[in-house]
Design a protein around this motif. Structure first.
Motif, short mmCIF file in Angstrom:
data_model
loop_
_atom_site.label_atom_id
_atom_site.label_comp_id
_atom_site.label_asym_id
_atom_site.label_seq_id
_atom_site.Cartn_x
_atom_site.Cartn_y
_atom_site.Cartn_z
N THR A 1 0.81 -1.23 0.00
CA THR A 1 0.00 0.00 0.00
C THR A 1 0.83 1.27 0.00
O THR A 1 0.27 2.37 -0.14
CB THR A 1 -0.94 0.02 1.22
OG1 THR A 1 -0.15 0.03 2.42
CG2 THR A 1 -1.85 -1.19 1.21
N GLN A 2 2.16 1.15 0.12
CA GLN A 2 3.01 2.34 0.12
C GLN A 2 4.03 2.29 -1.02
O GLN A 2 3.96 3.07 -1.96
CB GLN A 2 3.71 2.51 1.48
CG GLN A 2 2.74 2.78 2.63
CD GLN A 2 1.99 4.10 2.46
OE1 GLN A 2 2.53 5.06 1.93
NE2 GLN A 2 0.75 4.13 2.90
N ASP A 3 4.99 1.36 -0.98
CA ASP A 3 6.01 1.28 -2.03
C ASP A 3 5.38 0.98 -3.39
O ASP A 3 5.65 1.66 -4.39
CB ASP A 3 7.05 0.22 -1.69
CG ASP A 3 7.96 0.63 -0.54
OD1 ASP A 3 8.17 1.84 -0.37
OD2 ASP A 3 8.43 -0.25 0.19
N ILE A 4 4.56 -0.05 -3.44
CA ILE A 4 3.98 -0.46 -4.73
C ILE A 4 2.91 0.54 -5.17
O ILE A 4 2.86 0.92 -6.35
CB ILE A 4 3.42 -1.89 -4.64
CG1 ILE A 4 4.58 -2.87 -4.42
CG2 ILE A 4 2.63 -2.25 -5.90
CD1 ILE A 4 4.15 -4.27 -4.05
N ARG A 5 2.11 1.02 -4.25
CA ARG A 5 1.11 2.02 -4.65
C ARG A 5 1.79 3.31 -5.11
O ARG A 5 1.35 3.96 -6.06
CB ARG A 5 0.15 2.31 -3.50
CG ARG A 5 -1.03 3.16 -3.97
CD ARG A 5 -2.05 3.40 -2.90
NE ARG A 5 -3.21 4.08 -3.47
CZ ARG A 5 -4.17 4.64 -2.76
NH1 ARG A 5 -4.12 4.59 -1.43
NH2 ARG A 5 -5.19 5.25 -3.35
N GLY A 6 2.88 3.68 -4.44
CA GLY A 6 3.63 4.85 -4.89
C GLY A 6 4.18 4.66 -6.29
O GLY A 6 4.18 5.60 -7.09
#
Length: 222
Positions: free
Chosen positions: A88-93
């Motif tokens: 939800t953070q690295d991949i979503r970014g």
């Protein structure tokens, strides 16, 4: 063109990854998610294959500069990874970064990355299509029946990391919820697509690549 870049996570922190783009403008994007080894040369080659096929590619560095050199170290790093944060953070970014220049963006992951590709389809609105090689999320990771985007899965019948009965149970959940998915099974071991590892199976890898390519062609370029 290829380079290491930095990009913003939704929480405002900075992440990094390997970025490559084709000559064509406004190409669709693909987030390529690493195996448990980290952002190594092999996964960069995978990313470059997608760029050669006409996609903008970003491979987020989920280990933040570290790599694993043997299976024991790789297992340790994978077990230490916060999968929820990575999805939800690295991949979503990474998805949001590609969305700035691409109308549609997909995700593909291998092994550990396959789990994260499914989690991205479950949790990130920016995911337009997802492909998972080998990876199956644990039950506590959430309900795969909530997936609404096209999903393609590649399972290895000789897989000892993700036994085929886990794939059976996972598929039952997808079917029950009418998730738009397709799945393929190969008479091969886990990580059959990694040419740098002992389990590489050229025939199974070729078939899975062709199916993945056709799937993205249909849903990202169609």
């Amino acid at each position: 063109m290829s380079e290491h870049i930095q990009f913003q996570r939704p929480d405002g922190k900075t992440a990094s990854g390997f970025y490559a783009e084709p000559a064509a403008a406004n190409a669709p994007g693909i987030v390529v998610i690493q195996e448990w080894w980290g952002l190594n040369d092999q996964i960069k080659r995978v990313g470059k294959q997608w760029t050669d096929a006409g996609y903008r590619v970003l491979v987020p560095d989920l280990y933040h500069g570290e790599k694993a050199l043997d299976e024991k170290e790789a297992e340790h790093k994978m077990n230490d990874l916060d999968f929820g944060d990575a999805a939800t953070q690295d991949i979503r970014g990474a998805l949001q970064y590609l969305k700035q220049g691409s109308d549609k963006v997909g995700v593909i992951g291998f092994c550990m990355g396959g789990v994260l590709a499914v989690l991205s389809a479950m949790n990130n609105d920016e995911t337009d299509v997802a492909v998972s090689w080998y990876g199956i999320p644990p039950e506590e990771a959430g309900d795969p029946g909530t997936i609404s985007v096209p999903l393609q899965c590649h399972f290895a019948e000789q897989d000892t990391f993700f036994p085929i009965d886990q794939a059976d149970a996972f598929e039952e959940k997808l079917k029950a919820a009418n998730v738009p998915y397709e799945a393929f099974r190969y008479d091969a071991p886990h990580a059959f697509g990694n040419e740098d590892w002992d389990y590489y199976d050229a025939e199974a890898s070729k078939a899975a690549w062709q199916r993945s390519m056709a799937f993205f062609e249909k849903h990202l370029k169609g």
